[in-house]
Motif scaffolding. Sequence first.
Motif, PDB file in Angstrom:
ATOM      1  N   UNK A  92     -49.846 -36.762 -56.676  1.00  0.00           N
ATOM      2  CA  UNK A  92     -49.033 -37.802 -56.054  1.00  0.00           C
ATOM      3  C   UNK A  92     -49.366 -37.912 -54.561  1.00  0.00           C
ATOM      4  N   UNK A  93     -49.277 -39.135 -54.045  1.00  0.00           N
ATOM      5  CA  UNK A  93     -49.326 -39.390 -52.607  1.00  0.00           C
ATOM      6  C   UNK A  93     -47.979 -39.987 -52.238  1.00  0.00           C
ATOM      7  N   UNK A  94     -47.316 -39.372 -51.256  1.00  0.00           N
ATOM      8  CA  UNK A  94     -45.982 -39.778 -50.838  1.00  0.00           C
ATOM      9  C   UNK A  94     -46.011 -40.319 -49.423  1.00  0.00           C
ATOM     10  N   UNK A  95     -45.221 -41.352 -49.172  1.00  0.00           N
ATOM     11  CA  UNK A  95     -45.120 -41.943 -47.839  1.00  0.00           C
ATOM     12  C   UNK A  95     -43.776 -41.621 -47.212  1.00  0.00           C
ATOM     13  N   UNK A  96     -43.835 -41.130 -45.972  1.00  0.00           N
ATOM     14  CA  UNK A  96     -42.617 -40.822 -45.212  1.00  0.00           C
ATOM     15  C   UNK A  96     -42.161 -42.051 -44.425  1.00  0.00           C
ATOM     16  N   UNK A  97     -40.955 -41.988 -43.885  1.00  0.00           N
ATOM     17  CA  UNK A  97     -40.384 -43.123 -43.163  1.00  0.00           C
ATOM     18  C   UNK A  97     -41.182 -43.485 -41.913  1.00  0.00           C
ATOM     19  N   UNK A  98     -41.914 -42.527 -41.341  1.00  0.00           N
ATOM     20  CA  UNK A  98     -42.708 -42.819 -40.141  1.00  0.00           C
ATOM     21  C   UNK A  98     -44.104 -43.345 -40.483  1.00  0.00           C
ATOM     22  N   UNK A  99     -44.381 -43.561 -41.771  1.00  0.00           N
ATOM     23  CA  UNK A  99     -45.677 -44.088 -42.192  1.00  0.00           C
ATOM     24  C   UNK A  99     -46.709 -43.026 -42.490  1.00  0.00           C
ATOM     25  N   UNK A 100     -46.394 -41.764 -42.243  1.00  0.00           N
ATOM     26  CA  UNK A 100     -47.344 -40.703 -42.573  1.00  0.00           C
ATOM     27  C   UNK A 100     -47.290 -40.435 -44.081  1.00  0.00           C
ATOM     28  N   UNK A 101     -48.343 -39.826 -44.578  1.00  0.00           N
ATOM     29  CA  UNK A 101     -48.444 -39.561 -46.011  1.00  0.00           C
ATOM     30  C   UNK A 101     -48.755 -38.090 -46.258  1.00  0.00           C
ATOM     31  N   UNK A 102     -48.363 -37.612 -47.417  1.00  0.00           N
ATOM     32  CA  UNK A 102     -48.712 -36.268 -47.851  1.00  0.00           C
ATOM     33  C   UNK A 102     -48.902 -36.324 -49.350  1.00  0.00           C
ATOM     34  N   UNK A 103     -49.597 -35.355 -49.884  1.00  0.00           N
ATOM     35  CA  UNK A 103     -49.850 -35.396 -51.309  1.00  0.00           C
ATOM     36  C   UNK A 103     -50.200 -34.039 -51.870  1.00  0.00           C
ATOM     37  N   UNK A 104     -50.346 -34.016 -53.170  1.00  0.00           N
ATOM     38  CA  UNK A 104     -50.719 -32.798 -53.868  1.00  0.00           C
ATOM     39  C   UNK A 104     -50.381 -32.899 -55.341  1.00  0.00           C
ATOM     40  N   UNK A 105     -50.431 -31.761 -55.983  1.00  0.00           N
ATOM     41  CA  UNK A 105     -50.094 -31.613 -57.394  1.00  0.00           C
ATOM     42  C   UNK A 105     -48.572 -31.737 -57.500  1.00  0.00           C
ATOM     43  N   UNK A 106     -48.073 -32.616 -58.363  1.00  0.00           N
ATOM     44  CA  UNK A 106     -46.631 -32.778 -58.492  1.00  0.00           C
ATOM     45  C   UNK A 106     -46.058 -31.691 -59.397  1.00  0.00           C
TER      46      UNK A 106
END
Length: 145
Positions: free
Chosen positions: A94-108
């Motif tokens: 998964x790739x997730x978007x935070x409220x500030x526009x940054x993203x993080x991801x990994x194995x869900x």
Amino acid sequence: MKSKLLDDGPSKTYALVFDLGDEVMEGLEGFARAQGLDGAHFTAIGAFSDATLGYFDWERKEYLENDVPEQVEVLTLAGDVAENDGEPAVHAHVVLGRSDGSALGGHLLRAHVRPTLELILTETPAHLRKRHDDASGLALIDPSV
């Protein structure tokens, strides 16, 4: 979670719509078991109230857990279902978007839906099987079986 069969052709396609508070991996694994899936792929978009992502540490041969204790957008969720020891095994990134526009991801590993997650799952015509990989310690898809 609600589901609808979209295409009953040789490769069935389903829409799964997760509800507020649903745990994604638990729901997806339960659906795969109920449908007897042993080969499928899926994509999804939506949002989570929280998630736990994994990063595979090669040296330790285990997933390091990264908690995401905040509301995030699911920018993309992709994965597959394959048979492992007679049971469907779900593998999702998964790739997730935070409220500030940054993203993080990994194995869900785990996530709770808020407000929805819309997932399209397509069964593959050939069954997928996993085998234990000695080098990684993981069960990996083996296309030869």
